[in-house]
Structure formats: structure tokens, C-alpha cells
Design an enzyme around this catalytic site. Structure first.
Site, PDB file in Angstrom:
ATOM      1  N   SER A 286      72.375  22.185  -2.437  1.00  0.00           N
ATOM      2  CA  SER A 286      73.192  23.081  -1.494  1.00  0.00           C
ATOM      3  C   SER A 286      72.526  24.326  -1.508  1.00  0.00           C
ATOM      4  O   SER A 286      73.037  25.176  -0.449  1.00  0.00           O
ATOM      5  CB  SER A 286      74.657  23.229  -1.988  1.00  0.00           C
ATOM      6  OG  SER A 286      74.438  24.025  -3.246  1.00  0.00           O
ATOM      7  N   CYS A 287      71.586  24.682  -2.097  1.00  0.00           N
ATOM      8  CA  CYS A 287      70.744  25.965  -2.039  1.00  0.00           C
ATOM      9  C   CYS A 287      69.365  26.212  -1.462  1.00  0.00           C
ATOM     10  O   CYS A 287      69.244  26.857  -0.464  1.00  0.00           O
ATOM     11  CB  CYS A 287      71.082  26.634  -3.539  1.00  0.00           C
ATOM     12  SG  CYS A 287      72.545  26.901  -4.008  1.00  0.00           S
ATOM     13  N   LEU A 288      68.629  25.451  -2.128  1.00  0.00           N
ATOM     14  CA  LEU A 288      67.028  25.567  -1.937  1.00  0.00           C
ATOM     15  C   LEU A 288      66.796  25.537  -0.249  1.00  0.00           C
ATOM     16  O   LEU A 288      66.384  26.408   0.268  1.00  0.00           O
ATOM     17  CB  LEU A 288      66.010  25.306  -2.679  1.00  0.00           C
ATOM     18  CG  LEU A 288      65.950  25.595  -4.001  1.00  0.00           C
ATOM     19  CD1 LEU A 288      64.866  24.920  -4.723  1.00  0.00           C
ATOM     20  CD2 LEU A 288      65.979  26.939  -4.263  1.00  0.00           C
TER      21      LEU A 288
END
Ligand code: NAD
Length: 452
Positions: free
Chosen positions: A281-283
Site C-alpha cells: 500500500s505504500c511504495l
């Protein structure tokens, strides 16, 4: 001890809530998902995250509460975190709908119960968002400014799913963006029980937001760098990216000779390894958001665009590795090992498994998948509806023509021994280069040039 409300009880909000309760604060997590709230209230953990079920069980209905009623939770608190999701728009920019709604609702709750309050932006938002969008929303809705006791601060989260509780309780840094030192101190006080040696950094709100993005962009760059080298190795006879990267890791910039017996590697080396590309969900979301912000500011970010391009090509390379071993994918039975975007989580957001499954199905393969914790993919993925999910690793590989390792779950290290036991020798396509290839009859892996 502070009274804390946390808006958004997802991976970040729930871990933050449970850990702050463990540190002695009185915490209420707020979510619009009534089912999630009900589970937390019963002491149950709605996500797979090592150590979190124990913290929730110990603190639920004691120092950790859950509700759908934002106003009540905020009115009873001195500090409110906003930890809702900030997903990507199609152009890579982040969607602030939930963050804006939360900021306005928190402001309105503060207006209903006027007293000093600290609002902490924990969600990842592009640099400048708190100054330009969220702090003004809180001020408008509450009718109060910083001068009147309403502090809006930024406290980015650096936890990694799969070891989120440990990351929270033993962080490498605490970054607080605030307008002045007393405001920053009010946020830092929440972490007073953490070891004094943890670096605590007070900076501007926009710099704090950028620290989060720059940190993730660096990790994504390391991953794409290793993958680009892997693809070059794959086309060179006798080159092996695993040995190449082991050699790179030993550079004095990345390791230190501890003593005669060993070398200590910098943790960054775990990102400088060939693999299936970054997901989660981030990078992907954070790098895309920086690229979009660069576009908007008229400051192009060609390096970060290339990081995304290299990542987007991983699925093609994985399919190539499977195909090289099999000859043809048409009607072949291919088992994909791992659906979670990384081990020790059930999170499948932006998982590298999905694009590769799509391509395998598109090329005519019959695809089966196994994951130790993921039991279903989210609804609405019509194009992979033919995917068969199998719970037992043995049944998943028993009839496969090829097995593709996508997630580095430790249990998959047993694969060579399992295949020997059941007398099968499918093509093994090692997307993580985690298996002992000497124990595999038909081994192929990313970044591995064919022997001369
Ligand atoms: P998530 O999707 O797991 O959780 C978000 C939660 O917010 C959901 O439970 C959702 O129901 C709830 N929610 C949405 N709108 C709401 C509203 N108006 N009121 C109350 N609740 C609402 O997301 P996450 O992974 O916890 O991420 C949250 C933020 O933290 C994002 O900005 C993300 O980029 C950032 N972040 C995530 C990680 C990570 O590893 N997951 C790490 C660091 C930072």
C-alpha cells in the site's frame, strides 16, 4: 497519560492505537467500518500482523476502545490522530477524500467541545498538504486557530507491515512536523515511554511530509536498481544476480567489517536484492504521488518515473522465466506461490502476484495460487476469476507443470524437499531467488544467466 482518538483503524491506525494503549494512553480508535469496530471491541484483531492480536486482547475495553462515533471519541480526547487511507488516483496523485472528510469532522467535533486539542496527521500526504489543505480545514471547522490552542502537526509513520508492532515500539526515528517547538513537544510526549536513544526530529510540517516520501522513494529506487541489474544478468551467460548483489553488499558503503569473524550488512541491502518488484500500500503509491507532484510543480522526476517503469516490467520478466523453463504457457498448469505483497501480512494491495497471474492467464495457462494466510482476493477482480486458490502447499504443487515463487514466505524454502518427497519435478521459477537451486531438478530464477 493522554486521551487519544485515532480516526481510521487500518494497518496504521490500529497498530498506533494498540501500541499507544500498551504505552499507557487511553485510546479510542474510530472507523466507518462497523464490522471492524465490533471485532476490535471484542478483543479480536481484524488484520494479520504479528504481535497485534496479543496487544488488542490485553488492552481492549481497558485502555483500547473502538467506535464508529467520531464526535464522541474526539470530544473525549486531547489528541486526535488522522490515520485514514490516502489511495492513488489514476494519475498517481493521492486521493484526499477520506483525509479531508476526517479533518473537517475532527474540526467540527472540536467546535462542539472547545478546549486545547492536538490534531496529528499520520496518513501519508504529499508535501504541503497539511499546510495548504488539512490544517485550514481543521481551523475552519473548529473555528479556532493554532493561537487559540488547536495544534495541527504531522507525524509520518515508517512502520513496515509484517513487523509493524516492533517498528512502532522500537522505531528508528520519530519525526514531527509542527509550527513551533511546544507543539512538537506535545506530540513527542505521547512517545515518552519509548527508549530515550530513539532520534526525535522536529521540523516543519512540509519537511516532515517529504521525509516520509523521500524515505520510501529511496527504498523503491534500490529495488528497481537491483531488478534492472538482474535482467541484465539474465541475458549474460554465467552471470548470477545473487552473487553480484552479495558482492555489492560487501562494499564499505553498505557493510562494516565487525571483526575477523563477520561482516555486518546495512539493512538497506535487503532492498538491494533482485525480486518480483515492490508492491503493497505504500511504495508504488508514494513514488507515483511524488512523480505526480513533480509534474504539478513543473519539476519532472525522471529518476522516479524510471523506478516505476522498471517495476511495472517485473511481471513480464517473471512470465518470461516461467516460459523459458516450460517452452509454452498454452494449457500449462502453473502454480503461483504467494499472494501477499510480502511475508507476514495478509495485505494484497498492489501485490506483484496479481499482474503476473493476469499475464499467465492471458497466455493460456491454468493458474492455481497458494498463500499461507491470504484466503481470498478482493471482490471485483473479474479478470482473474478463473484463479484457483488452494490451502495446502502440497496440493497446490502436486499437479503443476511449473511453480512460480512470488512471495518470500519462509515456508517456501521447504519446496525442494517437498517435491522430492512427492516425486514431482515441475519447472521451478524462483522469483525471489530464495531456494537452494542445487536441490531442484528444473530450476530457473530471475537474474540467472544460462550456463555456457
Ligand atoms: P487502511 O486502508 O488499512 O486503513 C484505513 C482505515 O480508515 C480503514 O479501516 C477505513 O475503513 C478507515 N476510514 C476511511 N475513511 C474513514 C473516515 N472518514 N472515518 C473513519 N475511518 C475511516 O490504510 P493504512 O494502510 O492503515 O494506511 C493509512 C495511511 O497510512 C495511508 O495514508 C498510508 O499511506 C499510510 N501508511 C501506511 C503504511 C502501511 O504499511 N500500511 C505505512 C506507513 C504509512
Amino acid at each position: 497519560m493522554s486521551r487519544v482518538a485515532i480516526v481510521g483503524a487500518g494497518y496504521v491506525g490500529l497498530v498506533t492505537g494498540a501500541c499507544l494503549a500498551e504505552l499507557g494512553h487511553e485510546v479510542t480508535v474510530v472507523d466507518i467500518d462497523a464490522n471492524r469496530v465490533e471485532q476490535i471491541s471484542r478483543g479480536k484483531c481484524p488484520i494479520h500482523e504479528p504481535g497485534l492480536p496479543e496487544l488488542i486482547k490485553r488492552n481492549a475495553n481497558h485502555r483500547l476502545h473502538a467506535t464508529t462515533n467520531l464526535r464522541e471519541a474526539v470530544c473525549a480526547a486531547d489528541v486526535t490522530f488522522i490515520a485514514v487511507g490516502t489511495p492513488s488516483h489514476i494519475d498517481g496523485a493521492i486521493d484526499l477524500t477520506a483525509a479531508k472528510a476526517s479533518a473537517a469532522a475532527v474540526g467540527a467535533a472540536i467546535r462542539a467541545n472547545p478546549k486545547d486539542h492536538v490534531v496529528v496527521i499520520k496518513s501519508t500526504v504529499v508535501p504541503g498538504t497539511t499546510d495548504r489543505v488539512l490544517a485550514p480545514l481543521v481551523a475552519d471547522a473548529s473555528g479556532k486557530s493554532a493561537a487559540e490552542g488547536i495544534v495541527v502537526a504531522v507525524n509520518p509513520e515508517f512502520l513496515t507491515e509484517g513487523r509493524a508492532v516492533r517498528d512502532f515500539l522500537e522505531p528508528d526515528r520519530i519525526v514531527v512536523g509542527a509550527l513551533d517547538q511546544p507543539s512538537a513537544e506535545r506530540v513527542l510526549a505521547l512517545y515518552g515511554a519509548l527508549p530515550p536513544g530513539v532520534p526525535r526530529l522536529h521540523t516543519t510540517r512540509t519537511t516532515a511530509e517529504m521525509i516520509k516520501y523521500a524515505s520510501n522513494a529511496l527504498l523503491a529506487t534500490a529495488i528497481s536498481f537491483a531488478n534492472e541489474i538482474a535482467d541484465l544478468c539474465a541475458s549474460l551467460p554465467d552471470a548470477d544476480v545473487v552473487e553480484v548483489m552479495n558482492g555489492v553488499h560487501l562494499s564499505g558503503y553498505l557493510s562494516r567489517l565487525e571483526d575477523r569473524n563477520g561482516t555486518a550488512l546495512a539493512p538497506l541491502t535487503s532492498y538491494l536484492e533482485a525480486g518480483c518488484g515492490f508492491g503493497g500500500s505504500c511504495l508504488p503509491k508514494d513514488v507515483s504521488a511524488l512523480v505526480a507532484q513533480g509534474r504539478e510543480l513543473g519539476r519532472p522526476t525522471p529518476l522516479l518515473s524510471a523506478v516505476l517503469d522498471v517495476n511495472a516490467r517485473r511481471a513480464d520478466e517473471l512470465v518470461r522465466v516461467v516460459e523459458e523453463g516450460l517452452g509454452s504457457l498454452e494449457n500449462a498448469s502453473v502454480t503461483v506461490l504467494g499472494l501477499a505483497f510480502k511475508p507476514d501480512t495478509d495485505d494484497v494491495r498492489e501485490t506483484p502476484a496479481l499482474p503476473v497471474i493476469r499475464r499467465l492467464i492471458g497466455a493460456g495457462a491454468r493458474v492455481t495460487a497458494h498463500d499461507p494466510v491470504v484466503r481470498a482476493l478482493p471482490d471485483g477482480l473479474g479478470d482473474v476469476s478463473d484463479l484457483k486458490l488452494v490451502e495446502s502447499l502440497e496440493s497446490a504443487v502436486a499437479r503443476a507443470d511449473a511453480v512460480l515463487v512470488v512471495t518470500r514466505w519462509p515456508q517456501y524454502e521447504e519446496l525442494p524437499a517437498l517435491l522430492v518427497r512427492i516425486g514431482r519435478s515441475p519447472v521451478i521459477a524462483d522469483g525471489r531467488r530464495m531456494l537452494d537451486k542445487s536441490g531442484v531438478e528444473r530450476y530457473n530464477g530471475i537474474g540467472l544467466g544460462r550456463e555456457r
